[in-house]
Scaffold this motif. Structure first.
Motif, short mmCIF file in Angstrom:
data_model
loop_
_atom_site.label_atom_id
_atom_site.label_comp_id
_atom_site.label_asym_id
_atom_site.label_seq_id
_atom_site.Cartn_x
_atom_site.Cartn_y
_atom_site.Cartn_z
N GLY A 1 43.85 53.40 21.89
CA GLY A 1 44.40 52.23 21.21
C GLY A 1 44.14 50.96 21.98
N GLU A 2 43.87 49.90 21.24
CA GLU A 2 43.52 48.63 21.87
C GLU A 2 44.69 48.03 22.64
N ILE A 3 45.90 48.13 22.11
CA ILE A 3 47.06 47.53 22.76
C ILE A 3 47.35 48.21 24.11
N LEU A 4 47.32 49.54 24.14
CA LEU A 4 47.56 50.26 25.38
C LEU A 4 46.47 49.94 26.40
N THR A 5 45.22 49.84 25.94
CA THR A 5 44.12 49.47 26.82
C THR A 5 44.34 48.08 27.42
N LEU A 6 44.80 47.16 26.58
CA LEU A 6 45.10 45.81 27.05
C LEU A 6 46.17 45.83 28.15
N ILE A 7 47.22 46.59 27.95
CA ILE A 7 48.30 46.66 28.93
C ILE A 7 47.81 47.26 30.25
N ILE A 8 47.03 48.33 30.16
CA ILE A 8 46.53 48.99 31.38
C ILE A 8 45.61 48.07 32.15
N PHE A 9 44.66 47.44 31.46
CA PHE A 9 43.68 46.59 32.12
C PHE A 9 44.34 45.39 32.80
N SER A 10 45.23 44.72 32.10
CA SER A 10 45.88 43.55 32.69
C SER A 10 46.79 43.94 33.85
N SER A 11 47.40 45.11 33.76
CA SER A 11 48.24 45.58 34.87
C SER A 11 47.42 45.85 36.13
N VAL A 12 46.20 46.35 35.95
CA VAL A 12 45.33 46.57 37.10
C VAL A 12 44.96 45.24 37.76
N ILE A 13 44.71 44.21 36.94
CA ILE A 13 44.41 42.88 37.49
C ILE A 13 45.58 42.38 38.34
N ILE A 14 46.78 42.54 37.82
CA ILE A 14 47.98 42.12 38.55
C ILE A 14 48.10 42.88 39.87
N PHE A 15 47.85 44.18 39.83
CA PHE A 15 47.97 45.01 41.03
C PHE A 15 46.95 44.60 42.10
N ILE A 16 45.69 44.44 41.70
CA ILE A 16 44.64 44.11 42.68
C ILE A 16 44.90 42.75 43.31
N SER A 17 45.23 41.74 42.49
CA SER A 17 45.46 40.40 43.03
C SER A 17 46.68 40.39 43.95
N GLY A 18 47.74 41.08 43.57
CA GLY A 18 48.91 41.14 44.43
C GLY A 18 48.62 41.83 45.74
N MET A 19 47.83 42.90 45.69
CA MET A 19 47.47 43.63 46.91
C MET A 19 46.64 42.76 47.85
N TYR A 20 45.67 42.01 47.29
CA TYR A 20 44.83 41.15 48.11
C TYR A 20 45.61 40.02 48.75
N MET A 21 46.66 39.54 48.08
CA MET A 21 47.46 38.46 48.65
C MET A 21 48.23 38.93 49.89
N MET A 22 48.34 40.23 50.08
CA MET A 22 49.02 40.75 51.26
C MET A 22 48.07 41.04 52.42
N ILE A 23 46.76 40.91 52.19
CA ILE A 23 45.77 41.14 53.24
C ILE A 23 45.68 39.92 54.14
N LYS A 24 45.74 40.14 55.44
CA LYS A 24 45.78 39.02 56.40
C LYS A 24 44.57 38.10 56.26
N GLY A 25 43.37 38.68 56.11
CA GLY A 25 42.18 37.87 56.00
C GLY A 25 42.18 36.96 54.79
N ILE A 26 42.81 37.38 53.72
CA ILE A 26 42.91 36.56 52.50
C ILE A 26 43.99 35.50 52.69
N ARG A 27 45.13 35.90 53.22
CA ARG A 27 46.23 34.95 53.41
C ARG A 27 45.83 33.81 54.34
N GLN A 28 45.02 34.11 55.34
CA GLN A 28 44.68 33.11 56.33
C GLN A 28 43.40 32.35 56.00
N PHE A 29 42.73 32.71 54.92
CA PHE A 29 41.50 31.98 54.58
C PHE A 29 41.87 30.56 54.18
#
Length: 418
Positions: free
Chosen positions: A389-417
């Motif tokens: 289903g398109e709606i469930l795919t939309l939710i999964i994909f956008s949730s992955v974007i949120i997860f990756i960006s949040g994880m990268y914001m906790m990496i020291k090299g990204i925070r200090q850039f």
């Protein structure tokens, strides 16, 4: 820096002096304006035409995969060739070929002879042309956007792109609703010719060329490896390319495949609504771009960049839970602002960190890393949307974007850039 007059001088310098100091910037900006105007019209019409012919998100995913395939095949070589040749001449040649392709597409549309096989072939050749145009265009931008105007030049250039993302989709939606897609494709062809006129004014640009030995094969290999060495020397660059090899799969799958289905099939809105929704993304990007360009420098750019990606992911997941046109537009406004913030910081950092004579191959490696999985991603998006289903795919994909960006914001090299 503690007085209003100082800030006012900075703002005048960052915007007004762009045109006073660089005739090349003016030519590049105007050429970009007309070329992207036509492309933004086509980007709305083409998905609707594909859905009219196939009525399938899986087929739409296949179309986008075919377009991206040449990127994966050619980018390891196109960047090296771009650094060895005149970048303006490459752009000129590519625009001529794209003009011919768009004319052919327009004729087939007027004759009502469009079919999926023809569209597959068309998209493959357009992807081939873009795999050379994009590294060349990025190299020209890096040459023209000198440090004294870089922030404002990137900002104004991207604001122009986003203005076209507003009006282009609206125009495209009106054209496909009122007449036919052939008219939109014909307009796109005409804009390539106008763009060529402005590109001609960039012919006096001189570019540094990489040094190499007389053995062409070994030199190409050496140049390619030098581009990799540049990326390895800057964790911000290679880590971000790695992140966007996945983020681009999910964000492009949503915007290019699921969003047209959401507007046309799920909510059953008229095609012009798709234009309005895409236009709202452009409006958000314009707002962010103007704010970004008002300051000559920004601190904590790593956090700002991935904060923008996080905002984009949140806006996309909200699309699954609303059916109001104004709210859909508001979500895409936030999505556009977030992606614009990341894009401006990324483009500026490339121009700061990458030497001119290596810029083409580094950009091609950036595009290869960011886009290599897109063909597979488009296929996965289309088939997954039809499977679960398109709606469930939309939710999964956008949730992955949120997860990756949040994880990268906790990496020291990204925070200090910075």
């Amino acid at each position: 820096m503690n007085s209003l007059p100082t800030n006012s001088v900075i703002r005048e310098g960052t915007y007004l002096q762009l045109f006073r100091k660089s005739k090349h910037f003016t030519a590049l900006l105007l050429g970009q304006f007309f070329s992207l105007l036509g492309s933004s019209i086509t980007n709305v019409i083409l998905p609707i035409v594909v859905l009219q012919i196939s009525n399938s998100t899986a087929v739409m995913g296949t179309v986008m995969a075919v377009y991206m395939a040449p990127f994966v095949i050619l980018l390891p070589f196109s960047g090296v060739l771009v650094d060895r040749m005149n970048k303006v001449k490459i752009m000129f040649f590519v625009d001529i070929v794209r003009f011919i392709l768009m004319i052919i597409l327009s004729i087939f549309a007027f004759m009502n002879q469009l079919n999926m096989m023809f569209l597959f072939v068309f998209m493959f050749f357009m992807g081939m042309m873009d795999s050379f145009f994009q590294p060349a265009y990025s190299g020209v931008r890096a040459k023209i956007f000198t440090p004294d105007i870089r922030n404002a030049a990137n900002s104004l250039s991207q604001v122009t792109v986003q203005v076209l993302r507003i009006f282009g989709p609206i125009i495209g939606g009106v054209i496909i609703s009122a007449v036919s897609g052939g008219w939109g494709f014909g307009i796109n062809a005409a804009t390539y010719i106008i763009s060529l006129f402005f590109l001609f004014n960039l012919r006096t640009l001189n570019f540094q060329k990489p040094l190499g030995d007389s053995n062409q094969k070994s030199t190409i290999k050496q140049d390619f490896m030098e581009g990799i060495e540049v990326l390895k020397g800057h964790p911000w660059l290679w880590m971000t390319i790695l992140a966007f090899s996945f983020i681009n799969i999910f964000s492009n799958g949503i915007v290019q495949i699921i969003l047209p289905w959401l507007i046309k099939n799920y909510y059953q809105f008229e095609p012009y609504v798709y234009g309005l929704v895409l236009g709202s993304s452009g409006a958000g990007a314009i707002f962010c771009g103007i704010i970004f360009g008002l300051r000559p420098d920004w601190k904590k750019r790593g956090l700002l960049a991935y904060g923008g990606v996080l905002l984009s992911g949140i806006a996309l997941v909200l699309l699954a839970f609303i059916s109001s046109i104004p709210l859909l537009m508001a979500c895409m406004f936030l999505e556009g602002a977030g992606i614009m913030l990341f894009g401006l910081i990324w483009e500026t950092s490339l121009q700061e960190l990458v030497p001119e004579d290596k810029f083409g191959r580094v950009v091609s490696l950036d595009m290869l890393g960011s886009f290599a999985l897109l063909p597979v991603g488009y296929l996965i998006t289309g088939w997954m949307a039809e499977g679960i289903g398109e709606i469930l795919t939309l939710i999964i994909f956008s949730s992955v974007i949120i997860f990756i960006s949040g994880m990268y914001m906790m990496i020291k090299g990204i925070r200090q850039f910075n």
